[in-house]
Design an enzyme around this catalytic site. Structure first.
Site, short mmCIF file in Angstrom:
data_model
loop_
_atom_site.label_atom_id
_atom_site.label_comp_id
_atom_site.label_asym_id
_atom_site.label_seq_id
_atom_site.Cartn_x
_atom_site.Cartn_y
_atom_site.Cartn_z
N GLU A 100 89.26 21.22 35.13
CA GLU A 100 89.63 22.48 34.45
C GLU A 100 90.64 22.26 33.33
O GLU A 100 90.83 23.15 32.50
CB GLU A 100 90.22 23.44 35.50
C1 KLS Z 1 83.90 25.76 39.65
N1 KLS Z 1 85.29 26.12 39.69
C2 KLS Z 1 85.69 27.39 39.56
O1 KLS Z 1 84.90 28.30 39.39
N2 KLS Z 1 87.03 27.62 39.64
C3 KLS Z 1 87.51 28.92 39.55
N3 KLS Z 1 86.77 29.93 39.44
N4 KLS Z 1 88.85 29.09 39.57
C4 KLS Z 1 89.40 30.34 39.44
C5 KLS Z 1 89.94 30.73 38.21
C6 KLS Z 1 90.52 31.97 38.07
C7 KLS Z 1 90.55 32.86 39.13
C8 KLS Z 1 89.97 32.50 40.35
C9 KLS Z 1 89.39 31.24 40.51
#
Ligand code: KLS
Length: 301
Positions: free
Chosen positions: A139
């Protein structure tokens, strides 16, 4: 086509076997290896939410008591699920400083979570269970070293020619993805599940508005120009309103036309739907079916 879900970070999540009994789920990404080695010899760390017993290998952040997971993986395999180990996630610091660290990290993951009995100087956090591959949910802080890791992992895969192992990635939808575009161009992925949420400039909600900003077509071209043009491209979606940043959730009725159009426009590249995440899907029932079940119905319409 397949439904992939993330498991491991869900609020009050049930154990893995609960999800492996769901026929709508095909691929389960266990998240996360959320601490990356900074130097050769460093051990990575892990976090699987409320699972595991809190013990770690001495002096590390690598969980050593994930009994629910090591007990449940055989059930999942028996039920035909593909079980991936996911690296990264929201909380990780994901910088890979050098090629040597990248290769060390890949070796650690392979000897610790790949086929057992190869090198007993490494721990076996899931005991004799072997995962079906490794997912890169990078990320931030990424960008360098992932192609090297993946090439190293694939050289290990080649030592087991009669077994199949996968590499997947979860880039953000903005192109080029700062963390994974280099790896996608230079190393062989099997699945790319784009997070078409949390980023207003390209999320799936743009499809509903018909403003042309939903960029599946651009990502399909990235795949076709990548190190593996046969990689499958999945539409990543939040499994409930609260599973992602506000405003990016699509109801099953809204997902239907999206999947129908792109599954038929790109029949060779379209791989299915990825959901963030498993427990949110379970808790989001519409007309008696949970969100993943709706996705499975839509994919098989
Ligand atoms: C595949 N990884 C994700 O989808 N991570 C993700 N959704 N993290 C997240 C970011 C913001 C709020 C909640 C979860």
């Amino acid at each position: 086509s397949n439904v992939a879900v993330y498991y491991g970070q869900g609020a009050y999540q049930p154990r893995l076997s609960h999800f492996c009994q769901e026929t709508s789920l095909d691929i389960i990404n266990l998240g996360f290896i959320n601490v990356f080695p900074k130097a050769v010899g460093d051990w990575p760390g892990s976090n699987f939410g409320n699972q595991c017993d809190g013990t770690v290998y001495e002096g590390t952040e690598l969980l050593s008591g994930c009994h629910q997971i090591w007990e449940d993986i055989p059930i999942c395999k028996e039920l035909g699920k593909t079980v991936m180990l996911s690296l990264g996630g929201e909380t990780a610091y994901e910088d890979i400083p050098t090629d040597e660290v990248a290769e060390w990290f890949a070796d650690f993951l392979w000897y610790s979570f790949g086929p057992p009995g190869q090198n007993d100087t490494f721990p076996r956090p899931f005991q004799d269970n072997q995962v079906d591959g490794f997912d890169f949910d990078i990320e931030h802080d990424g960008g360098y070293g992932y192609a090297t890791m993946i090439q190293r992992l694939r050289s290990h895969f080649a030592d087991f020619p009669d077994e199949t192992f996968y590499i997947s990635g979860a880039p953000q939808c903005q192109l080029p993805d700062a963390q994974l575009s280099d790896a996608i161009s230079n190393s062989h992925f099997d699945f790319i599940w784009v997070q078409w949420y949390n980023t207003a400039a390209c999320s799936a909600t743009n499809f509903l508005e018909g403003n042309g900003l939903f960029n599946f077509a651009e990502w399909a071209k990235v795949i076709q120009d990548s190190a593996n043009p046969a990689a499958k491209l999945f539409i990543g979606l939040p499994a409930s309103e609260e599973a992602a940043v506000d405003g990016f959730y699509l109801s099953p009725a809204e997902v239907y036309p999206l999947v129908d159009i792109y599954m038929n426009l790109y029949p060779d590249t379209f791989g299915g739907v990825m959901l963030w995440e498993a427990t949110a899907s379970d808790n989001n029932t519409i007309n008696g079916y949970n969100y993943a079940q709706h996705m499975k119905h839509i994919l098989h319409e």
